[in-house]
Design a protein around this motif. Structure first.
Motif, PDB file in Angstrom:
ATOM      1  N   THR A  39       0.585  -1.035   0.201  1.00 45.59           N
ATOM      2  CA  THR A  39       0.274  -0.060   0.308  1.00 45.59           C
ATOM      3  C   THR A  39       0.994   1.307   0.231  1.00 45.59           C
ATOM      4  N   CYS A  40      -0.176   2.147  -0.805  1.00 48.28           N
ATOM      5  CA  CYS A  40       1.260   3.286  -0.910  1.00 48.28           C
ATOM      6  C   CYS A  40       1.026   3.714   0.771  1.00 48.28           C
ATOM      7  N   SER A  41       2.192   4.864   1.231  1.00 45.86           N
ATOM      8  CA  SER A  41       2.780   5.421   2.104  1.00 45.86           C
ATOM      9  C   SER A  41       2.177   6.476   2.449  1.00 45.86           C
ATOM     10  N   HIS A  42       1.419   7.317   1.617  1.00 47.46           N
ATOM     11  CA  HIS A  42       1.100   8.011   2.083  1.00 47.46           C
ATOM     12  C   HIS A  42      -0.700   8.451   1.759  1.00 47.46           C
ATOM     13  N   CYS A  43      -1.007   7.661   0.323  1.00 52.81           N
ATOM     14  CA  CYS A  43      -2.523   7.524   0.007  1.00 52.81           C
ATOM     15  C   CYS A  43      -3.206   6.233   0.640  1.00 52.81           C
ATOM     16  N   GLY A  44      -2.330   5.554   1.140  1.00 58.12           N
ATOM     17  CA  GLY A  44      -3.182   3.767   1.252  1.00 58.12           C
ATOM     18  C   GLY A  44      -3.397   3.536   0.481  1.00 58.12           C
ATOM     19  N   CYS A  45      -3.416   3.929  -1.186  1.00 57.99           N
ATOM     20  CA  CYS A  45      -4.182   2.397  -2.371  1.00 57.99           C
ATOM     21  C   CYS A  45      -3.813   1.290  -2.334  1.00 57.99           C
ATOM     22  N   ARG A  46      -3.728  -0.006  -2.923  1.00 55.95           N
ATOM     23  CA  ARG A  46      -2.462  -1.090  -3.521  1.00 55.95           C
ATOM     24  C   ARG A  46      -2.287  -0.452  -4.461  1.00 55.95           C
ATOM     25  N   ILE A  47      -0.105  -0.894  -4.092  1.00 54.84           N
ATOM     26  CA  ILE A  47      -0.028  -0.910  -5.613  1.00 54.84           C
ATOM     27  C   ILE A  47      -0.383  -1.585  -6.213  1.00 54.84           C
ATOM     28  N   LEU A  48       0.192  -1.683  -7.739  1.00 52.92           N
ATOM     29  CA  LEU A  48      -0.581  -2.861  -8.674  1.00 52.92           C
ATOM     30  C   LEU A  48       0.476  -2.809  -9.800  1.00 52.92           C
ATOM     31  N   HIS A  50       4.276  -0.783 -11.209  1.00 59.14           N
ATOM     32  CA  HIS A  50       5.877  -0.528 -10.101  1.00 59.14           C
ATOM     33  C   HIS A  50       5.562   0.558  -8.973  1.00 59.14           C
ATOM     34  N   GLY A  51       4.964   1.690  -9.017  1.00 58.38           N
ATOM     35  CA  GLY A  51       5.427   2.125  -7.303  1.00 58.38           C
ATOM     36  C   GLY A  51       6.469   2.683  -7.534  1.00 58.38           C
ATOM     37  N   VAL A  52       7.036   3.850  -6.155  1.00 58.86           N
ATOM     38  CA  VAL A  52       8.856   4.255  -6.448  1.00 58.86           C
ATOM     39  C   VAL A  52       9.113   4.281  -5.167  1.00 58.86           C
ATOM     40  N   GLN A  53      10.254   4.062  -4.521  1.00 59.86           N
ATOM     41  CA  GLN A  53      10.728   4.028  -2.947  1.00 59.86           C
ATOM     42  C   GLN A  53      11.427   4.324  -2.628  1.00 59.86           C
ATOM     43  N   ALA A  54      11.740   5.277  -1.672  1.00 58.11           N
ATOM     44  CA  ALA A  54      11.979   6.113  -1.316  1.00 58.11           C
ATOM     45  C   ALA A  54      12.553   5.887   0.427  1.00 58.11           C
ATOM     46  N   GLU A  55      13.693   5.086   1.051  1.00 54.72           N
ATOM     47  CA  GLU A  55      14.210   4.566   1.661  1.00 54.72           C
ATOM     48  C   GLU A  55      13.275   3.867   2.083  1.00 54.72           C
ATOM     49  N   SER A  56      12.960   3.286   3.144  1.00 53.53           N
ATOM     50  CA  SER A  56      12.422   2.411   3.523  1.00 53.53           C
ATOM     51  C   SER A  56      10.527   2.298   2.714  1.00 53.53           C
ATOM     52  N   GLN A  57      10.116   3.111   2.214  1.00 51.75           N
ATOM     53  CA  GLN A  57       8.901   3.821   2.090  1.00 51.75           C
ATOM     54  C   GLN A  57       8.493   3.780   0.399  1.00 51.75           C
ATOM     55  N   CYS A  60       2.485   5.210  -4.378  1.00 49.45           N
ATOM     56  CA  CYS A  60       2.094   4.593  -5.780  1.00 49.45           C
ATOM     57  C   CYS A  60       2.646   5.813  -6.667  1.00 49.45           C
ATOM     58  N   CYS A  61       2.963   6.374  -6.321  1.00 53.88           N
ATOM     59  CA  CYS A  61       3.447   7.720  -7.534  1.00 53.88           C
ATOM     60  C   CYS A  61       4.321   8.657  -6.592  1.00 53.88           C
ATOM     61  N   ALA A  62       5.348   9.945  -8.015  1.00 50.65           N
ATOM     62  CA  ALA A  62       5.912  10.815  -7.236  1.00 50.65           C
ATOM     63  C   ALA A  62       5.369  11.749  -6.865  1.00 50.65           C
ATOM     64  N   HIS A  63       3.767  11.802  -7.186  1.00 48.60           N
ATOM     65  CA  HIS A  63       2.777  13.261  -6.336  1.00 48.60           C
ATOM     66  C   HIS A  63       3.190  12.902  -5.123  1.00 48.60           C
ATOM     67  N   CYS A  64       2.497  11.249  -5.041  1.00 46.40           N
ATOM     68  CA  CYS A  64       2.391  11.087  -3.031  1.00 46.40           C
ATOM     69  C   CYS A  64       4.010  11.368  -2.378  1.00 46.40           C
ATOM     70  N   ALA A  65       4.750  10.173  -3.275  1.00 44.39           N
ATOM     71  CA  ALA A  65       6.170  10.660  -2.193  1.00 44.39           C
ATOM     72  C   ALA A  65       6.587  12.437  -1.814  1.00 44.39           C
ATOM     73  N   GLY A  69       7.105  14.574   1.181  1.00 44.48           N
ATOM     74  CA  GLY A  69       8.270  15.171   1.897  1.00 44.48           C
ATOM     75  C   GLY A  69       9.891  14.741   1.108  1.00 44.48           C
ATOM     76  N   GLN A  70       9.462  13.764  -0.352  1.00 40.88           N
ATOM     77  CA  GLN A  70      10.518  12.981  -0.712  1.00 40.88           C
ATOM     78  C   GLN A  70      10.833  13.860  -1.502  1.00 40.88           C
ATOM     79  N   ARG A  71      11.636  14.665  -2.281  1.00 41.97           N
ATOM     80  CA  ARG A  71      12.442  15.084  -3.413  1.00 41.97           C
ATOM     81  C   ARG A  71      12.780  14.128  -4.147  1.00 41.97           C
ATOM     82  N   GLY A  72      13.139  14.547  -6.041  1.00 44.58           N
ATOM     83  CA  GLY A  72      13.391  13.423  -6.225  1.00 44.58           C
ATOM     84  C   GLY A  72      13.333  12.373  -7.218  1.00 44.58           C
ATOM     85  N   LEU A  73      12.062  12.176  -6.567  1.00 46.54           N
ATOM     86  CA  LEU A  73      11.613  10.681  -7.055  1.00 46.54           C
ATOM     87  C   LEU A  73      11.047  11.422  -8.538  1.00 46.54           C
TER      88      LEU A  73
END
Length: 77
Positions: A39-48, A50-57, A60-65, A69-73
């Motif tokens: 599930t997305c660490s921001h909005c909680g939707c199921r990631i079906l 690729h999604g994006v990762q930052a650190e251990s989070q 679902c998308c760079a927008h949610c990241a 507070g995540q940058r550069g994704l």
């Protein structure tokens, strides 16, 4: 016939999925996603996808990241 690990449906066309050393039985992709899709660490939707990762989070998308507070994704293309 097998019994779905999520909904309990006794169905002749169940299938098995092996994920992280566990084996699950499902009657639909919907139940499989409910059990094993992250599930997305921001909005909680199921990631079906690729999604994006930052650190251990995972998001679902760079927008949610960015909203977390995540940058550069950027989204996978």
């Amino acid at each position: 016939m097998g019994i779905c690990d999520v909904c309990g449906n006794d169905y002749e066309l169940t299938f098995e999925v092996r994920h992280q050393k566990e084996t699950y039985v499902f009657d639909s992709l919907e139940c499989a996603a409910e059990r094993i899709a992250p599930t997305c660490s921001h909005c909680g939707c199921r990631i079906l996808g690729h999604g994006v990762q930052a650190e251990s989070q995972i998001y679902c998308c760079a927008h949610c990241a960015r909203l977390q507070g995540q940058r550069g994704l950027v989204d996978h293309q």
